[in-house]
Design a protein around this motif. Sequence first.
Motif, PDB file in Angstrom:
ATOM      1  N   HIS A 114       0.845  -1.203   0.000  1.00  0.00           N
ATOM      2  CA  HIS A 114       0.000   0.000   0.000  1.00  0.00           C
ATOM      3  C   HIS A 114       0.879   1.251   0.000  1.00  0.00           C
ATOM      4  CE1 HIS A 114      -3.564   2.470   0.968  1.00  0.00           C
ATOM      5  NE2 HIS A 114      -2.744   3.148   1.745  1.00  0.00           N
ATOM      6  N   ALA A 115       1.923   1.235   0.830  1.00  0.00           N
ATOM      7  CA  ALA A 115       2.845   2.374   0.876  1.00  0.00           C
ATOM      8  C   ALA A 115       3.597   2.522  -0.445  1.00  0.00           C
ATOM      9  CB  ALA A 115       3.826   2.193   2.031  1.00  0.00           C
ATOM     10  N   LYS A 116       4.048   1.412  -1.022  1.00  0.00           N
ATOM     11  CA  LYS A 116       4.804   1.469  -2.275  1.00  0.00           C
ATOM     12  C   LYS A 116       3.960   2.015  -3.420  1.00  0.00           C
ATOM     13  CE  LYS A 116       8.345  -2.111  -1.783  1.00  0.00           C
ATOM     14  NZ  LYS A 116       8.912  -3.357  -2.344  1.00  0.00           N
ATOM     15  N   TYR A 117       2.732   1.548  -3.522  1.00  0.00           N
ATOM     16  CA  TYR A 117       1.913   1.884  -4.683  1.00  0.00           C
ATOM     17  C   TYR A 117       1.160   3.202  -4.535  1.00  0.00           C
ATOM     18  CZ  TYR A 117       2.705  -2.780  -6.669  1.00  0.00           C
ATOM     19  OH  TYR A 117       3.282  -3.908  -7.212  1.00  0.00           O
ATOM     20  N   THR A 118       0.956   3.680  -3.299  1.00  0.00           N
ATOM     21  CA  THR A 118       0.192   4.918  -3.106  1.00  0.00           C
ATOM     22  C   THR A 118       1.035   6.061  -2.551  1.00  0.00           C
ATOM     23  OG1 THR A 118      -0.478   4.442  -0.815  1.00  0.00           O
ATOM     24  CG2 THR A 118      -1.853   3.529  -2.580  1.00  0.00           C
ATOM     25  N   GLY A 119       2.163   5.752  -1.917  1.00  0.00           N
ATOM     26  CA  GLY A 119       2.958   6.775  -1.250  1.00  0.00           C
ATOM     27  C   GLY A 119       2.415   7.161   0.105  1.00  0.00           C
ATOM     28  N   GLN A 120       1.343   6.503   0.555  1.00  0.00           N
ATOM     29  CA  GLN A 120       0.711   6.813   1.826  1.00  0.00           C
ATOM     30  C   GLN A 120       1.146   5.819   2.904  1.00  0.00           C
ATOM     31  OE1 GLN A 120      -3.394   6.529   0.744  1.00  0.00           O
ATOM     32  NE2 GLN A 120      -3.359   8.354  -0.548  1.00  0.00           N
ATOM     33  N   LEU A 121       0.770   6.131   4.140  1.00  0.00           N
ATOM     34  CA  LEU A 121       1.097   5.265   5.261  1.00  0.00           C
ATOM     35  C   LEU A 121       0.320   3.956   5.170  1.00  0.00           C
ATOM     36  CD1 LEU A 121       2.554   5.050   8.074  1.00  0.00           C
ATOM     37  CD2 LEU A 121       0.450   5.975   9.073  1.00  0.00           C
ATOM     38  N   GLY A 122       1.024   2.836   5.244  1.00  0.00           N
ATOM     39  CA  GLY A 122       0.382   1.526   5.324  1.00  0.00           C
ATOM     40  C   GLY A 122       0.290   1.093   6.772  1.00  0.00           C
ATOM     41  N   VAL A 123      -0.817   0.454   7.140  1.00  0.00           N
ATOM     42  CA  VAL A 123      -1.027   0.067   8.541  1.00  0.00           C
ATOM     43  C   VAL A 123      -1.429  -1.404   8.619  1.00  0.00           C
ATOM     44  CG1 VAL A 123      -2.281   0.547  10.682  1.00  0.00           C
ATOM     45  CG2 VAL A 123      -1.780   2.412   9.093  1.00  0.00           C
ATOM     46  N   CYS A 124      -0.804  -2.131   9.543  1.00  0.00           N
ATOM     47  CA  CYS A 124      -1.178  -3.530   9.785  1.00  0.00           C
ATOM     48  C   CYS A 124      -1.384  -3.737  11.277  1.00  0.00           C
ATOM     49  CB  CYS A 124      -0.130  -4.489   9.231  1.00  0.00           C
ATOM     50  SG  CYS A 124       1.563  -4.196   9.790  1.00  0.00           S
ATOM     51  N   LEU A 125      -2.187  -4.747  11.597  1.00  0.00           N
ATOM     52  CA  LEU A 125      -2.648  -4.985  12.968  1.00  0.00           C
ATOM     53  C   LEU A 125      -2.569  -6.470  13.279  1.00  0.00           C
ATOM     54  CD1 LEU A 125      -4.194  -4.081  15.594  1.00  0.00           C
ATOM     55  CD2 LEU A 125      -6.312  -4.388  14.279  1.00  0.00           C
ATOM     56  N   ALA A 126      -2.014  -6.804  14.445  1.00  0.00           N
ATOM     57  CA  ALA A 126      -1.905  -8.212  14.852  1.00  0.00           C
ATOM     58  C   ALA A 126      -2.058  -8.326  16.355  1.00  0.00           C
ATOM     59  CB  ALA A 126      -0.562  -8.789  14.415  1.00  0.00           C
ATOM     60  N   THR A 127      -2.468  -9.478  16.781  1.00  0.00           N
ATOM     61  CA  THR A 127      -2.664  -9.732  18.199  1.00  0.00           C
ATOM     62  C   THR A 127      -1.324  -9.933  18.901  1.00  0.00           C
ATOM     63  OG1 THR A 127      -3.974 -11.033  19.775  1.00  0.00           O
ATOM     64  CG2 THR A 127      -2.887 -12.249  17.998  1.00  0.00           C
ATOM     65  N   SER A 128      -1.385 -10.224  20.181  1.00  0.00           N
ATOM     66  CA  SER A 128      -0.182 -10.385  20.993  1.00  0.00           C
ATOM     67  C   SER A 128       0.572 -11.659  20.612  1.00  0.00           C
ATOM     68  CB  SER A 128      -0.573 -10.430  22.474  1.00  0.00           C
ATOM     69  OG  SER A 128      -1.598 -11.400  22.684  1.00  0.00           O
ATOM     70  N   GLY A 129       1.804 -11.771  21.081  1.00  0.00           N
ATOM     71  CA  GLY A 129       2.598 -12.987  20.897  1.00  0.00           C
ATOM     72  C   GLY A 129       2.810 -13.362  19.437  1.00  0.00           C
ATOM     73  N   PRO A 130       2.335 -14.544  19.036  1.00  0.00           N
ATOM     74  CA  PRO A 130       2.604 -15.040  17.680  1.00  0.00           C
ATOM     75  C   PRO A 130       2.043 -14.143  16.587  1.00  0.00           C
ATOM     76  CG  PRO A 130       0.951 -16.399  18.779  1.00  0.00           C
ATOM     77  CD  PRO A 130       1.546 -15.515  19.822  1.00  0.00           C
ATOM     78  N   GLY A 131       0.939 -13.467  16.845  1.00  0.00           N
ATOM     79  CA  GLY A 131       0.380 -12.574  15.838  1.00  0.00           C
ATOM     80  C   GLY A 131       1.358 -11.477  15.471  1.00  0.00           C
ATOM     81  N   GLY A 132       1.930 -10.832  16.482  1.00  0.00           N
ATOM     82  CA  GLY A 132       2.907  -9.787  16.223  1.00  0.00           C
ATOM     83  C   GLY A 132       4.169 -10.333  15.578  1.00  0.00           C
ATOM     84  N   LEU A 133       4.607 -11.507  16.021  1.00  0.00           N
ATOM     85  CA  LEU A 133       5.810 -12.105  15.446  1.00  0.00           C
ATOM     86  C   LEU A 133       5.632 -12.412  13.961  1.00  0.00           C
ATOM     87  CD1 LEU A 133       6.720 -14.537  18.374  1.00  0.00           C
ATOM     88  CD2 LEU A 133       7.827 -12.374  17.821  1.00  0.00           C
ATOM     89  N   HIS A 134       4.433 -12.808  13.571  1.00  0.00           N
ATOM     90  CA  HIS A 134       4.176 -13.124  12.162  1.00  0.00           C
ATOM     91  C   HIS A 134       4.302 -11.902  11.258  1.00  0.00           C
ATOM     92  CE1 HIS A 134       1.673 -16.994  13.116  1.00  0.00           C
ATOM     93  NE2 HIS A 134       2.973 -17.211  13.098  1.00  0.00           N
ATOM     94  N   LEU A 135       4.179 -10.708  11.810  1.00  0.00           N
ATOM     95  CA  LEU A 135       4.280  -9.493  10.992  1.00  0.00           C
ATOM     96  C   LEU A 135       5.706  -9.226  10.516  1.00  0.00           C
ATOM     97  CD1 LEU A 135       2.199  -6.903  13.065  1.00  0.00           C
ATOM     98  CD2 LEU A 135       1.474  -8.012  10.948  1.00  0.00           C
ATOM     99  N   LEU A 136       6.690  -9.782  11.208  1.00  0.00           N
ATOM    100  CA  LEU A 136       8.054  -9.282  11.064  1.00  0.00           C
ATOM    101  C   LEU A 136       8.604  -9.378   9.646  1.00  0.00           C
ATOM    102  CD1 LEU A 136       9.665 -10.403  14.427  1.00  0.00           C
ATOM    103  CD2 LEU A 136       9.461  -8.071  13.572  1.00  0.00           C
ATOM    104  N   ASN A 137       8.343 -10.454   8.934  1.00  0.00           N
ATOM    105  CA  ASN A 137       8.931 -10.579   7.598  1.00  0.00           C
ATOM    106  C   ASN A 137       8.459  -9.457   6.677  1.00  0.00           C
ATOM    107  OD1 ASN A 137      10.658 -12.158   5.802  1.00  0.00           O
ATOM    108  ND2 ASN A 137       8.787 -12.503   4.643  1.00  0.00           N
ATOM    109  N   GLY A 138       7.155  -9.197   6.673  1.00  0.00           N
ATOM    110  CA  GLY A 138       6.634  -8.115   5.843  1.00  0.00           C
ATOM    111  C   GLY A 138       7.112  -6.750   6.294  1.00  0.00           C
ATOM    112  N   LEU A 139       7.344  -6.597   7.605  1.00  0.00           N
ATOM    113  CA  LEU A 139       7.835  -5.321   8.110  1.00  0.00           C
ATOM    114  C   LEU A 139       9.293  -5.099   7.725  1.00  0.00           C
ATOM    115  CD1 LEU A 139       6.179  -5.179  11.652  1.00  0.00           C
ATOM    116  CD2 LEU A 139       5.430  -4.088   9.530  1.00  0.00           C
TER     117      LEU A 139
END
Length: 583
Positions: free
Chosen positions: A61-86
Motif C-alpha cells: 500500500h505504501a509502495k503503490y500509493t505513497g501513503q502510510l500503510g497500517v497492519c494490525l496483529a494480536t499479541s505474541g505469535p500474531g505480532g511475530l508473524h508481521l516481522l517478515n513483511g515489516l
Amino acid sequence: MSVTAAEVLIDTLHDWGVDRIFGMPGDGINGIMEALRFRQDRIQFIQVRHEEAAAFMACAHAKYTGQLGVCLATSGPGGLHLLNGLYDAKLDGQPVLAITGMPFHDLIGTKTQQDVELDKVFMDVAVYNERVMGAAHIENIAHLACRTALSYRGVAHITFPVDLQDSEVSKPTTKRNVPNHTSDVFAIEAGFPSNRDLDLAAAVLNGGEKVVILAGRGALGASEELELLAERLGAPIVKALLGKGSVPDDSPYTTGTIGLLGTKPSQEVLEECDTLLIAGSSFPYIEFLPKPGQARGVQIDMDPMRIGLRYPIEVGLVGQCRKTLNALLPMVQQKEDRSFLEKTQKGMKVWWALMEARGTNQSTPMKPQVVAWELGKQLRNSAIVSSDSGTIATWWARQVPAKADQLHSVSGNLASMANGLPYAMAAQLAYPDRQCVAFVGDGGFSMLMAELATCVKYQLPVKVIIIKNNTLGMIKWEQMVFLGNPEYGCELHPINFALFAEACGAKGLTIDDPQHCAATLQEAFETPGPVIIEALVDPFEPPMPPKVTLDQAAKFAHSLAKGEPNRDKIALTVLSDKVRELI
C-alpha cells in the motif's frame, strides 16, 4: 462523552489519512477491533488469513500509493508473524505502522499466556517503537508514530496491552501531558542540495565521455527528467529492480535492469562507463557496478546515509530525485558525441530480439519466458504488476516490459518469497479500477496461498499467474552455477493450483502448451473476479546471468559431473536454447 484509548488510536489514524488497516483479529486486540467496528465507516478493516500477508499488504500500500500503510496483529505469535513483511518495508524504505497487542499490563513479564514483549522484539525493524503505558499515553505516541514513519520512510510500531485498550480517556494523568500538544506537521520533503553541490555534480557529468545513469525506486515519478538528462548526456539509463518503472522499457535510453536478473547491455555499459550517476538507488550487488576508480560518481538520494554506500562518490546530492534532476538539468551541457548511447541502442535491439525469440518459443515443455512475454503483451497500459522473488523475478525483469503508466514492484532488498499475492491485493484495494496482477512462482505462492480466499471474500479481481515448475528454481541454479554442487532439497511436491482456486471460489485455469498461452491469458483477463492461471513450464530452463563468466560455466559443468540428478535433461535444455539463439 468519554472514549476508549483504542478509539483515540483509530481516530488519530483517520486524522492522518489512514482509510484501511490490514490484519487478523485476536484476543490481544479485542479493544482495537471493537473501536474499528464502531468506526468501520471511516477505516476499512481487511481481514487476512496470516499476519505476514497483512504486513506485506501494508508495505505494498505504501509502495503503490505513497501513503502510510497500517497492519494490525494480536499479541505474541500474531505480532511475530508481521516481522517478515515489516522487514520488507524497512529495507525498501516504506512508511508502515504496525500495531500489536500485549497481555494485561500488570501481567507482562510474569510468563502469562503470549507473554512476548513485542516492543523489545521490534527494536531492530522500527524507526519508532513504543509500548502504551496508559490511556492518556496513546494520542501522543500515535501521532508521533505516524509522523516518524512518514518522515523517515520506515516502520513505526505501537504495542498495546489489552486491558488498556478499553480504558476510558478523559483527561491527562500528569501535569505535563497537555491536551492536544502533538502536531501533524512534519518534514514531508527532503532537503535540497546546495548550489555549490549542484555545480560540482554538473561539472563531473559534463566532463564524462561515457556517462551512465542508474535509476532506482527513488527515481520513480521522474521519468521525464531522467530521459531529458539522458538525451543531453547521451547516457544510457540502467534500472535497478525497484526502479523498473522509472522509465518505460520502450524508451530509447534504457538498457533495462541490472544484475543477475538484468540485461547484457546494462552490464556492458557499466563495465565501460567513465561516469556514473546513481539516482535514488542503493542497489546492493556492487560486483555489477563499475570497479572503484573506473568511473567518477555522482549520487542523488533523500537519505544522506545512503550516499557513497555502494560506490565511491565524488559529489553527493541529498534531495528528492525529481526536484534535484530539475535543478541539475539547466547546468548540464548537450553532448555532441552520441556513439556510446548509439552503441548501446544497437545492443538493446539485439537483446529485445533475443527476448522475443525466447518469449515466442513454441517447443514443449513450455518455457516460462513464453508466459511472461505474452503477459507483457496483454497487460493494460495502467496495469499494476507485483512479482514474487526467485526465478520468477528473472522472467518479470526481462520479459515483461514496463509501460509508461504501469506500476511494477517486488520485494527489493529483502528479496522475500510470498510477497506477490499480498502486494497485488493491496494494489487492487487501493486502485479498484486498475488491472492488478500477481506474477509468482509455485514456491512463493504456496507460502501464503490461503490469501486467495481473502481475494474471493473481498471480491478483488486479482489475476494470479503461477509459473509452476515444482522446484525452488533460483536456489537450484545457484547451487549449480555458484557452488558447483548438484541440486539438493529444492524439489516441491506438486499442487493443483487450478483446483485449489475452484475450492476457494475463484476461477482456475491451466496452460501447458505455448500455443494456448495467449488465449488462456485473454480468458483470465476477461473473467470477473480473482483467477489463478497455472502455467506448467520446463523445470530445466535456467535463469542464466546476462553474461556468463568462465568461473560460472566451470562450476555449472562441475555440478553436472558431480552427479546432478537431472544432468541429461538440463544439458539438453541449455544446449538446445543456445542452438536456437545462434540460429
